[in-house]
Design a protein around this motif. Structure first.
Motif, PDB file in Angstrom:
ATOM      1  N   ASP A 161      13.265   6.941 -30.931  1.00  0.00           N
ATOM      2  CA  ASP A 161      13.211   7.880 -29.832  1.00  0.00           C
ATOM      3  C   ASP A 161      11.394   8.357 -29.815  1.00  0.00           C
ATOM      4  O   ASP A 161      10.895   7.910 -30.382  1.00  0.00           O
ATOM      5  CB  ASP A 161      13.680   9.227 -30.383  1.00  0.00           C
ATOM      6  N   PHE A 162      11.248   8.985 -28.573  1.00  0.00           N
ATOM      7  CA  PHE A 162       9.890   9.072 -28.408  1.00  0.00           C
ATOM      8  C   PHE A 162       9.071   9.822 -29.264  1.00  0.00           C
ATOM      9  O   PHE A 162       7.983   9.561 -29.602  1.00  0.00           O
ATOM     10  CB  PHE A 162       9.662   9.865 -27.061  1.00  0.00           C
ATOM     11  N   MET A 163       9.614  10.769 -30.039  1.00  0.00           N
ATOM     12  CA  MET A 163       8.950  11.515 -31.090  1.00  0.00           C
ATOM     13  C   MET A 163       8.325  10.440 -32.502  1.00  0.00           C
ATOM     14  O   MET A 163       7.436  10.724 -32.817  1.00  0.00           O
ATOM     15  CB  MET A 163       9.793  12.488 -31.511  1.00  0.00           C
ATOM     16  N   THR A 164       9.251   9.417 -32.241  1.00  0.00           N
ATOM     17  CA  THR A 164       8.957   8.553 -33.615  1.00  0.00           C
ATOM     18  C   THR A 164       7.647   8.104 -33.218  1.00  0.00           C
ATOM     19  O   THR A 164       6.641   7.685 -33.797  1.00  0.00           O
ATOM     20  CB  THR A 164       9.991   7.706 -33.618  1.00  0.00           C
ATOM     21  N   PHE A 165       7.838   7.390 -31.760  1.00  0.00           N
ATOM     22  CA  PHE A 165       6.577   6.720 -31.389  1.00  0.00           C
ATOM     23  C   PHE A 165       5.159   7.549 -31.244  1.00  0.00           C
ATOM     24  O   PHE A 165       4.252   7.080 -31.410  1.00  0.00           O
ATOM     25  CB  PHE A 165       7.106   6.113 -29.860  1.00  0.00           C
TER      26      PHE A 165
END
Length: 134
Positions: free
Chosen positions: A78-82
């Protein structure tokens, strides 16, 4: 095809941020100039988001992050992990909880280098502009 175009546009965005930072503008009267500091801050934020988007797009083609817990499981995509990985990489050269693999290793090295060199360039610019005043 579409992810490749987005990756190219993201790299162009990152390069434009770097170009903006190194344009020849002078800041005078102090070692800590608020305009220069804000410029550095927004460039660092832009690079953090730019690299997060780049990692997100790279993840559509391959696994790029693994969890460093001995099992080597894939990190959530997910974008938050990246965004977290990007922020940790540019600010501290990483914690080691997420490990880049594949093509992300190259980009993580570039991002970590920028995270170390841009603040150094900021201080060199600030010191240079203040010594020209004297």
């Amino acid at each position: 095809m579409f992810p490749s175009i987005l990756i190219g546009l993201t790299i162009v965005f990152i390069v434009m941020n770097l170009f903006y930072f190194f344009t020849n503008k002078t800041y005078k009267k102090s070692y800590v100039n608020s305009a220069l500091f804000l410029k550095l801050f927004f460039v660092m934020v832009g690079l953090t988001f730019g690299f997060a988007v780049l990692y997100y797009l790279l993840a559509s083609n391959e696994v790029i992050l693994k969890i460093s817990d001995g099992t080597g499981d894939q990190a959530p995509e997910d974008f938050m992990t990246f965004l977290y990985f990007s922020g940790v990489t540019i600010l501290s050269v990483g914690y080691g909880d997420l490990i880049p693999v594949g093509s992300a290793r190259f980009f993580a090295l570039i991002q970590a280098s920028l995270g170390l060199l841009l603040p150094t360039a900021y201080f060199m610019k600030a010191m240079g502009s203040s010594s020209e005043d004297q």
